[in-house]
Design an enzyme around this catalytic site. Structure first.
Site, PDB file in Angstrom:
ATOM      1  N   LYS A  70     -16.453  -7.325   3.603  1.00 49.75           N
ATOM      2  CA  LYS A  70     -15.637  -7.908   4.661  1.00 49.75           C
ATOM      3  C   LYS A  70     -16.432  -7.826   5.952  1.00 49.75           C
ATOM      4  O   LYS A  70     -16.782  -6.750   6.414  1.00 49.75           O
ATOM      5  CB  LYS A  70     -14.303  -7.164   4.805  1.00 49.75           C
ATOM      6  CG  LYS A  70     -13.415  -7.331   3.580  1.00 49.75           C
ATOM      7  CD  LYS A  70     -12.098  -6.637   3.760  1.00 49.75           C
ATOM      8  CE  LYS A  70     -11.240  -6.801   2.509  1.00 49.75           C
ATOM      9  NZ  LYS A  70      -9.970  -6.101   2.620  1.00 49.75           N
ATOM     10  N   ARG A 109      -1.867  -6.082  -8.404  1.00 56.65           N
ATOM     11  CA  ARG A 109      -0.875  -7.107  -8.102  1.00 56.65           C
ATOM     12  C   ARG A 109      -0.819  -8.180  -9.180  1.00 56.65           C
ATOM     13  O   ARG A 109       0.224  -8.732  -9.464  1.00 56.65           O
ATOM     14  CB  ARG A 109      -1.202  -7.778  -6.766  1.00 56.65           C
ATOM     15  CG  ARG A 109      -1.101  -6.862  -5.572  1.00 56.65           C
ATOM     16  CD  ARG A 109      -1.643  -7.546  -4.363  1.00 56.65           C
ATOM     17  NE  ARG A 109      -3.067  -7.779  -4.578  1.00 56.65           N
ATOM     18  CZ  ARG A 109      -3.961  -7.997  -3.639  1.00 56.65           C
ATOM     19  NH1 ARG A 109      -3.580  -8.056  -2.388  1.00 56.65           N
ATOM     20  NH2 ARG A 109      -5.225  -8.185  -3.911  1.00 56.65           N
ATOM     21  N   SER A 135      -3.589  -7.444   2.625  1.00 59.28           N
ATOM     22  CA  SER A 135      -3.879  -7.288   4.050  1.00 59.28           C
ATOM     23  C   SER A 135      -4.423  -8.581   4.646  1.00 59.28           C
ATOM     24  O   SER A 135      -4.055  -8.968   5.755  1.00 59.28           O
ATOM     25  CB  SER A 135      -4.884  -6.155   4.274  1.00 59.28           C
ATOM     26  OG  SER A 135      -4.310  -4.917   3.978  1.00 59.28           O
ATOM     27  N   HIS A 154       0.839  -1.203   0.000  1.00 59.90           N
ATOM     28  CA  HIS A 154       0.000   0.000   0.000  1.00 59.90           C
ATOM     29  C   HIS A 154       0.875   1.254   0.000  1.00 59.90           C
ATOM     30  O   HIS A 154       0.632   2.194  -0.760  1.00 59.90           O
ATOM     31  CB  HIS A 154      -0.883   0.056   1.262  1.00 59.90           C
ATOM     32  CG  HIS A 154      -1.934  -0.975   1.351  1.00 59.90           C
ATOM     33  ND1 HIS A 154      -2.126  -1.734   2.482  1.00 59.90           N
ATOM     34  CD2 HIS A 154      -2.885  -1.375   0.464  1.00 59.90           C
ATOM     35  CE1 HIS A 154      -3.151  -2.547   2.290  1.00 59.90           C
ATOM     36  NE2 HIS A 154      -3.623  -2.353   1.074  1.00 59.90           N
TER      37      HIS A 154
END
Length: 165
Positions: free
Chosen positions: A41, A91, A128, A17
């Site tokens: 989440k 990514r 994360s 990040h």
């Protein structure tokens, strides 16, 4: 003044990040790091306020970066804060599929453009959720997060932590 918005849940903030935010700060006059509550989440490890604190410490060296919290549509937050662009780190190809769809929806809703930055190969595996999982089971994540974040993870999962190193 060109303003970019870097949104994320940052639960916790990782070196990946920070890499994306630092690189964004080199290309935009103002960068707003928006800590969002991700409705997909179910439970966060750190509160929104804790995440803001960790980000503030990790990004203190960047004079053109602000940290904010918001709920709701990203594009409304962007419009309300004068953001000219959204910056997202990618990514892998799997990130691109999802992020492209979101970028196209955001552009359709408000005309805001999304800029994609490829993540440094050093951090391309990092997320994360992966950091949380490794830390939860006692793995060493010290090379994946800032030192103060590592200390908070240690304190959360082992009751230890001590001073920042």
């Amino acid at each position: 003044m060109a303003t970019a918005l870097c949104p994320g849940s940052f639960d916790p903030v990782t070196l990946g990040h920070i890499d994306i935010i630092e690189r964004s700060a080199r290309h935009f006059e103002r960068v707003i790091v928006a800590v969002i509550r991700n409705p997909q989440k179910t439970q966060s490890l750190f509160t929104l306020e804790e995440r803001q604190e960790m980000l503030a410490e990790a990004l203190a060296h960047l004079g053109n970066v602000e940290i904010a919290f918001f709920k709701g549509l990203l594009v409304e937050f962007a419009r309300d804060n004068g953001a000219d662009a959204i910056v997202k780190g990618l990514r892998a190809v799997s990130d691109f599929d999802y992020e492209l769809q979101m970028a196209q929806m955001n552009q359709r809703l408000t005309g805001i453009d999304t800029f994609f930055l490829s993540t440094s190969p050093l951090y391309s595996f990092l997320s994360s959720s992966l950091v949380r999982e490794v830390a939860r089971f006692g793995g060493d994540v010290s090379g994946m997060v800032p030192g103060h974040v590592n200390q908070r993870l240690l304190a959360r999962f082992t009751g230890g932590g001590g001073e920042d190193s």
